[in-house]
Design a protein around this motif. Structure first.
Motif: not given
Ligand code: ZN
Ligand code: ZN
Length: 359
Positions: A46-52
């Motif tokens: 949901d965009g809280t973290l920005a993993p690859p």
């Protein structure tokens, strides 16, 4: 083999064919028999973290070891294991201080591993990617458990239960006779409720925005269920002689609920943040309030636990009947049902859904 893959922020979740490498000398291949759907997986989507991306979801799971590399000494094929999403290195400064949950070499939200069927480089959540039929992980990321422990319970020990029980016992140190408020009743929050009662808390006030959580809260051991609305502060004070609770544990990871936990706590009490929030969500507290309230604000990372020590202890507690996890599992489904399980979680419904991925 099949795995639950996300390809961009808010993109639909899909079960895809993926390929994992054969285990290296220090790695093991595990057949995943049960995997929980945890809120931190939603943070990957949901965009809280920005993993690859593309990314295999999942980090709360248990299974059976299928194959091991030449240098593996911890487990043998056939062993039943719980996966550990933060295996400590045992050699850094924090590990040397017996604070393995702060290990300098773990905690990365994702790691590169394997390929999609189209040959794209793939990443896996928290070094695991456990919403899959199989995983290949370092031997340090598996913890042996007795074969008689059901896989569903074993899976939850790896995240929700270790985090919730550890937050109560190790981080907050809840003592018999104390009062506790628990804000947010997902899998971790309900584990906190149960652990607080088990620690001897007289009052466990369970708080959520959804009235549907009341029954689950009481089943987990809450003495009261309170709705998180504008009357909450008054409702907490009415039940604590006007003072507020000794401990508030925030299990959401948002500035608004951290402030709610702060206000629910008595002067000199403790606020423990268990939920993982976003880096741009700023908590505002008054400087005078911080001084005058004399409260302690701290966070609980992975329950301030050492999984190698604490997961086997929790497994024994499940087997001897002193730790009941039955109230935690509200849904079971297959890998194909996992996207709907994420939708239920984002709507705040139920507690844990366990995915049974083996074909
Ligand atoms: Zn988790
Ligand atoms: Zn370390």
């Amino acid at each position: 083999m099949r795995a639950l893959v996300v390809r961009a922020v808010d993109a639909p979740l899909r079960v895809e064919e993926i390929e994992l490498p054969a285990p290296g000398p220090d790695e093991v291949r595990v057949s995943v028999r049960a995997a929980g759907v945890c809120h931190s997986d939603l943070s990957m989507v949901d965009g809280t973290l920005a993993p690859p991306y593309p990314l295999v979801l999942g980090h709360e799971a248990a299974g059976v070891v299928l194959a091991v590399g030449d240098a593996v000494t911890r487990v043998a094929p056939g062993a039943h294991v719980v996966l550990n999403w933060a295996p400590p290195c045992r050699s850094c400064w924090y590990c040397g201080r017996d604070e393995p949950w702060l290990c300098e070499r773990t905690g990365s939200p994702s790691a590169p591993r394997g390929r999609t069927s189209a040959g794209e480089a793939l990443h896996v959540t928290l070094g695991l990617g456990a919403l899959a039929e199989e995983v290949v992980v370092p031997q340090a990321a598996v913890i042996g458990v007795p074969a008689e422990l059901p896989f569903e319970a074993a899976a939850l020990l790896g995240c929700a239960v270790l985090t919730g029980v550890g937050a109560v016992r190790r981080t907050a140190g809840v003592a018999p006779g104390e009062s506790v408020a628990v804000i947010g009743l997902g899998g971790v929050g309900l584990s906190v409720v149960a652990a607080a009662r088990a620690a001897g808390a007289d009052q466990v006030l369970a708080v959520d925005v959804s009235p549907a959580k009341a029954e689950l809260a009481v089943a987990a051991g809450a003495t009261d269920f309170l709705l998180a609305d504008e009357t909450l502060s008054r409702a907490v004070r009415e039940r604590t002689a006007g003072r507020g609770v000794d401990h508030a544990l925030e299990c959401v990871g948002r500035s608004a609920t951290i402030r709610t936990a702060w206000r629910a706590t008595r002067r000199g009490g403790q606020v423990t943040v268990v939920g993982m929030g976003a880096k741009d969500d700023i908590v505002g507290l008054g400087a005078l309030d911080i001084f005058h309230s004399a409260r302690t604000l701290r966070s609980s990372v992975y329950g301030s636990s050492d999984p190698d020590r604490d997961v086997p202890e929790l497994a024994r507690a499940v087997l001897d009947g002193t730790l009941d996890l039955g109230y935690l599992i509200t849904d079971r489904t297959t890998l194909d049902g996992a996207p709907e399980a994420f939708a239920r979680m984002s709507r705040g419904e139920g507690a844990r859904t366990v995915i049974l991925p083996a074909p």
